[in-house]
Design an enzyme around this catalytic site. Structure first.
Site, PDB file in Angstrom:
ATOM      1  N   GLU A   1       0.837  -1.208   0.000  1.00  0.00           N
ATOM      2  CA  GLU A   1       0.000   0.000   0.000  1.00  0.00           C
ATOM      3  C   GLU A   1       0.872   1.257   0.000  1.00  0.00           C
ATOM      4  OE1 GLU A   1      -3.573   1.923   2.795  1.00  0.00           O
ATOM      5  OE2 GLU A   1      -2.368   0.261   3.532  1.00  0.00           O
TER       6      GLU A   1
ATOM      7  N   LYS B   1      -8.430   4.764  -2.458  1.00  0.00           N
ATOM      8  CA  LYS B   1      -9.031   4.211  -1.240  1.00  0.00           C
ATOM      9  C   LYS B   1     -10.238   5.054  -0.853  1.00  0.00           C
ATOM     10  CE  LYS B   1      -7.605   2.621   3.372  1.00  0.00           C
ATOM     11  NZ  LYS B   1      -6.452   2.524   4.312  1.00  0.00           N
TER      12      LYS B   1
ATOM     13  N   CYS C   1      -5.894  -2.271   2.427  1.00  0.00           N
ATOM     14  CA  CYS C   1      -5.940  -2.331   3.873  1.00  0.00           C
ATOM     15  C   CYS C   1      -7.362  -2.551   4.406  1.00  0.00           C
ATOM     16  CB  CYS C   1      -5.314  -1.056   4.438  1.00  0.00           C
ATOM     17  SG  CYS C   1      -4.717  -1.188   6.133  1.00  0.00           S
TER      18      CYS C   1
END
Length: 344
Positions: A46, A128, A162
């Site tokens: 990430e 995200k 995540c």
């Protein structure tokens, strides 16, 4: 039945803190290494370029300004010199590359996942949708335009970052698009061993529920890097553990021992026929679904700050067109103009 065998690589790697160029060099070297071992897809952690904002986890917002500004300085513009370099590597080796970056779009940084096809084409740029806890002081929010699966040389690829994996509706959006290979990315070197344990449960559950392969990549900090981030022993403890780089089958089985410490690479063969084997028993978006009872409604339009409509035609999204100075290297490219934007 899909009888292909795909060789995959999940990379656990440390960034070069404080710069993008050194981290990018490590990415290119790792792509070379994965390709030499026959990998057809390689996944990185990430926001790996230039580095995950570890500072935001251990420092209060009032003390984070200088490090946040440094992240702006080294963040990645898409398209730009970083994406050009990665695309060239993907094309040279005929390998699919999934890379996490801090993307700068004018005045905001986003947690962005990039998927490059084996010919070097950038086939997916997604952000995200909800940064977690401390990350909300660093990144803006993504939108539904990136919640999709793309066709690549290795199959249908989806990605989440995540704790997006704790949003079951985001995962379901990708499942409903029939992803075959799910690319998960976590920062690594964070929270402690409990984070690695939770991560393992999460990726194995997604593999089982979606009936797809999961390639998970986490970052890694060396002791010297941890000490450079903070001299306090208690805070240093918060920057250790939390790594579980792994490749999981649609039956929830590790295809190689997971990597939980140090730099390295997990490599495994993906027998694509296992997808049908799993879904024959439980297809959560097919014969095991009940859409007349439970279904997902998703707004897949790109979020833009201004929408204008004229009598002459349908509503059109308006995006500012002023170019942003390149924060890394030099390139003739300008920032992407929200090509996924849709009419309201």
């Amino acid at each position: 039945m899909n009888t292909r065998i795909i060789k995959a690589a999940a990379v656990q790697i440390s960034p070069v803190l404080g710069e993008a160029e050194g981290t990018l060099h490590k990415v290119c070297e790792a792509i070379d290494q994965a390709a030499r071992q026959g990998a057809q897809i390689v996944v990185f952690p990430e926001t790996f370029v230039p580095y995950y904002p570890y500072f935001s986890f251990i420092r209060p917002p009032v003390a984070s300004g200088p490090e946040h500004m440094k992240l702006y300085e080294h963040a990645v513009v898409v398209p730009g010199p970083v994406t050009d370099a990665v695309a060239q590597q993907a094309r040279a080796h005929g390998i699919v590359v999934v890379l996490g970056v801090n993307e700068r779009d004018h005045g905001t940084i986003y947690n962005t996942q990039l998927v490059f096809d084996a010919d070097g084409t950038l086939v997916l740029k997604r952000r995200k949708i909800t940064p977690t806890f401390h990350e909300r002081m660093v990144w803006g929010q993504g939108d539904g335009s990136g919640l999709k699966v793309v066709d690549t040389a290795v199959g249908r690829v989806g990605a989440l970052a995540c704790w997006e994996h704790y949003n079951p509706l985001a995962r379901y959006a990708l499942m409903a698009a029939h992803e075959e290979i799910h690319c998960a990315q976590f920062p690594g070197s964070l929270v402690g061993p409990i984070f690695a344990d939770q991560m393992e449960v999460t990726i194995r559950h997604h593999a089982l529920e979606s009936g797809c392969f999961v390639i998970n990549s986490t970052g890694w900090l060396t002791d010297a890097q941890i000490q450079s981030l903070t001299p306090e022993a208690g805070l240093q403890k918060a920057l250790r553990g939390g790594c579980c780089t792994a490749i999981v089958s649609p039956e929830g089985v590790h295809l190689a021992p997971p990597l939980k410490e140090g730099e390295g690479m997990v490599i495994a063969n993906l027998d694509m026929s296992l997808i049908t084997k799993r879904k024959r028993m439980m297809d959560s978006v097919g014969h095991y679904a009940r859409p007349e009872l439970l279904s997902l409604v998703m707004d897949d339009r790109a979020a833009v700050p201004v929408r204008s409509s004229t009598p002459a035609g349908p509503a059109a999204d308006v995006v500012p067109s002023a170019p942003l100075p390149q924060p890394f290297g030099s390139s003739s490219h300008e920032p992407e103009r929200s090509p996924l934007a849709r009419v309201a």
